[in-house]
Design a protein around this motif. Structure first.
Motif, PDB file in Angstrom:
ATOM      1  N   ARG A 121      -3.386  -5.273   1.610  1.00 33.95           N
ATOM      2  CA  ARG A 121      -2.770  -5.098   0.277  1.00 33.95           C
ATOM      3  C   ARG A 121      -1.987  -3.791   0.282  1.00 33.95           C
ATOM      4  O   ARG A 121      -2.203  -2.913   1.121  1.00 33.95           O
ATOM      5  N   THR A 122      -1.065  -3.677  -0.670  1.00 32.54           N
ATOM      6  CA  THR A 122      -0.272  -2.462  -0.738  1.00 32.54           C
ATOM      7  C   THR A 122      -1.021  -1.370  -1.501  1.00 32.54           C
ATOM      8  O   THR A 122      -1.858  -1.644  -2.368  1.00 32.54           O
ATOM      9  N   ASP A 123      -0.698  -0.120  -1.162  1.00 24.95           N
ATOM     10  CA  ASP A 123      -1.256   1.011  -1.894  1.00 24.95           C
ATOM     11  C   ASP A 123      -0.262   1.451  -2.964  1.00 24.95           C
ATOM     12  O   ASP A 123       0.732   0.766  -3.235  1.00 24.95           O
ATOM     13  N   ASP A 124      -0.504   2.606  -3.563  1.00 23.21           N
ATOM     14  CA  ASP A 124       0.357   3.069  -4.649  1.00 23.21           C
ATOM     15  C   ASP A 124       1.769   3.393  -4.173  1.00 23.21           C
ATOM     16  O   ASP A 124       2.711   3.449  -4.982  1.00 23.21           O
ATOM     17  N   ASN A 125       1.929   3.594  -2.866  1.00 16.10           N
ATOM     18  CA  ASN A 125       3.258   3.869  -2.309  1.00 16.10           C
ATOM     19  C   ASN A 125       3.985   2.596  -1.880  1.00 16.10           C
ATOM     20  O   ASN A 125       5.110   2.664  -1.394  1.00 16.10           O
ATOM     21  N   GLY A 126       3.304   1.457  -2.034  1.00 11.80           N
ATOM     22  CA  GLY A 126       3.923   0.205  -1.622  1.00 11.80           C
ATOM     23  C   GLY A 126       3.737  -0.118  -0.158  1.00 11.80           C
ATOM     24  O   GLY A 126       4.332  -1.087   0.344  1.00 11.80           O
ATOM     25  N   ASP A 127       2.926   0.651   0.558  1.00 12.58           N
ATOM     26  CA  ASP A 127       2.671   0.411   1.977  1.00 12.58           C
ATOM     27  C   ASP A 127       1.444  -0.483   2.131  1.00 12.58           C
ATOM     28  O   ASP A 127       0.435  -0.306   1.435  1.00 12.58           O
ATOM     29  N   PHE A 128       1.515  -1.420   3.076  1.00 14.47           N
ATOM     30  CA  PHE A 128       0.371  -2.297   3.317  1.00 14.47           C
ATOM     31  C   PHE A 128      -0.729  -1.563   4.070  1.00 14.47           C
ATOM     32  O   PHE A 128      -0.462  -0.819   5.026  1.00 14.47           O
ATOM     33  N   VAL A 129      -1.964  -1.757   3.616  1.00  9.57           N
ATOM     34  CA  VAL A 129      -3.132  -1.219   4.305  1.00  9.57           C
ATOM     35  C   VAL A 129      -4.103  -2.370   4.557  1.00  9.57           C
ATOM     36  O   VAL A 129      -4.248  -3.277   3.731  1.00  9.57           O
TER      37      VAL A 129
END
Length: 442
Positions: free
Chosen positions: A331-339
């Motif tokens: 899922r994405t984090d607050d920065n829009g990066d997938f983790v």
């Protein structure tokens, strides 16, 4: 698939669990509902004694996702029972899946941790599909996995699905479809014939014979109505007398006799000899009576022409569910990066990250491994085959996966997939999966 005229199937949106909507409500409140997510459906293990599974139900599932809507009746139910708040009801009133769905093609063999279905969408869109995804895939894949074993045991002899009276009415049509995906030739279920274009067959039960004053009168009526090529059930009273009466009335054109009780192996032997002695060399023998893959395998040496299978098939032959789960893996984090995310509970751990699947094949086209690339595509050495297909793109259902066309394609895929697996898969052996699942990390 277009719905046949005059048919009104129920919406699929409430084929779900209460907690999926309460999760949605809480996620809308927290602001995380719009995070992009990757959910994955997979089975951690195969049923005891199984060496592979067969994916089925994908076509039905895709049709259901396309129709996953919350209309006035559904919204009124949710509001009346205070299941979710008004904000959530407002979201659901315009719900339409707009993400992507990938997965193993229907009819494909799968193994532990194979990413059978991958859903890429916002959390809000994907989380409420969980129960519907699993109810379809778990049921249909269990049926198809059992059916595949039965078809393998039967060899070149066709199998007929006839288990409708042993399961719930909607499950019956789904089971017939799954069985045909895995190689069954036909079904007795007319609803499956209507929905999926499957060949339907059937003649008469014991009650038809008992209705008449004599077996002879029953046979005369059936032959007069259906022609001498019909199949006559000959074990209501005395099998030998039944066979002789059937041949006397229908002559050498008699299509088949059906045996539904007794020692089927011994009975088939002497019935075949009797038919031949009476000149009915082309009359076939159909056997029924609580068959499963082991009974079918035992009948390999008997002069049987086809098998009718009911209870064991529609109950998964001892494994009524494929035990699949639906897990958030990225899922994405607050920065829009997938983790990558993963559950770590004992005996229920999952592997985080979006998966890409490849079946490693040798020069003869025989599989040796299932390679799962985590976050990347495994490298194809030239003989291998990528397994994931895209079914839905930006919410639009891609053609070829649903309706009668989807069943035909799935059936062919099952045949192709089985040809790739080691010959040991084609025997009813117990032990480890036919090929190992191997992860490749970034």
């Amino acid at each position: 698939m277009s719905t046949p005229a005059g048919r009104d199937h129920p919406r699929t949106s409430l084929y779900t669990d209460h907690y999926e909507l309460t999760m949605l409500q809480a996620a809308l409140h927290s602001g995380a509902a719009q995070r992009k997510c990757v959910f994955e459906a997979f089975a951690r293990r195969l049923p005891d004694g199984r060496r592979y599974g067969i994916v089925a139900g994908t076509g039905r599932l895709l049709e259901g996702i396309a129709d996953f809507r919350f209309g006035p009746a559904e919204l009124d139910f949710l509001r009346r029972n205070q299941i979710v708040n008004e904000e959530t009801l407002e979201y659901l009133s315009t719900y339409r899946f707009s993400g992507d769905v990938w997965g193993y093609a229907e009819g494909e063999a799968y193994f532990p941790y194979s990413p059978i279905l991958i859903v890429e969408a916002t959390f809000a869109e994907a989380c409420i599909l969980e129960t519907y995804v699993l109810s379809v895939l778990n049921h249909d894949s269990a049926i198809a996995s059992a059916a595949s074993r039965m078809v393998t045991a039967a060899g070149n002899r066709p199998c007929i699905e006839m288990g409708s009276r042993r399961t719930q009415e909607e499950s019956a049509a789904a089971a017939a479809r799954a069985a045909v995906v895995a190689g069954f030739a036909s079904t007795s279920n007319l609803e499956a014939g209507l929905r999926y274009g499957i060949k339907t067959v059937g003649t008469a039960a014991h009650s038809f014979t008992l209705l008449h004053d004599s077996e002879r009168q029953a046979f005369e009526a059936q032959i007069a109505s259906m022609g001498p090529g019909t199949s006559l059930l000959v074990d209501t009273y005395d099998v030998e007398a039944g066979v002789r009466t059937a041949v006397e009335l229908a002559g050498p054109s008699l299509g088949a006799v059906r045996l539904d009780s007794g020692d089927l192996i011994a009975q088939a032997q002497w019935v075949r000899q009797l038919l031949d002695d009476l000149g009915n060399h082309n009359t076939k023998i159909v056997v029924t009576s609580d068959l499963d893959e082991y009974a079918i395998a035992a009948l390999q040496s008997a002069p049987v022409d086809s098998y009718g299978v009911g209870t064991s098939l529609v109950t998964g032959s001892g494994a009524p569910t494929a035990s699949m789960v639906y897990k958030l893996v990225s899922r994405t984090d607050d920065n829009g990066d997938f983790v990558s995310v993963a559950k770590a509970a004992k005996n229920k751990a999952s592997r985080g990250g979006r998966k890409y699947a490849l079946r490693r094949l040798n020069e003869q086209g025989i599989a040796s491994q299932e390679i799962l690339g985590v976050g990347h595509h495994p490298e194809d050495d030239g003989n291998d085959r990528m397994l994931l297909q895209q079914f839905i793109k930006n919410g639009e259902l891609l053609p070829g996966w649903t309706g009668p066309e989807g069943v035909v394609r799935a059936r062919q895929r099952h045949m192709d997939s089985m040809a790739e697996l080691p010959a040991v898969v084609n025997r009813l052996q117990r032990g480890e999966p036919a090929i190992p699942t191997v992860y490749e990390e970034d």
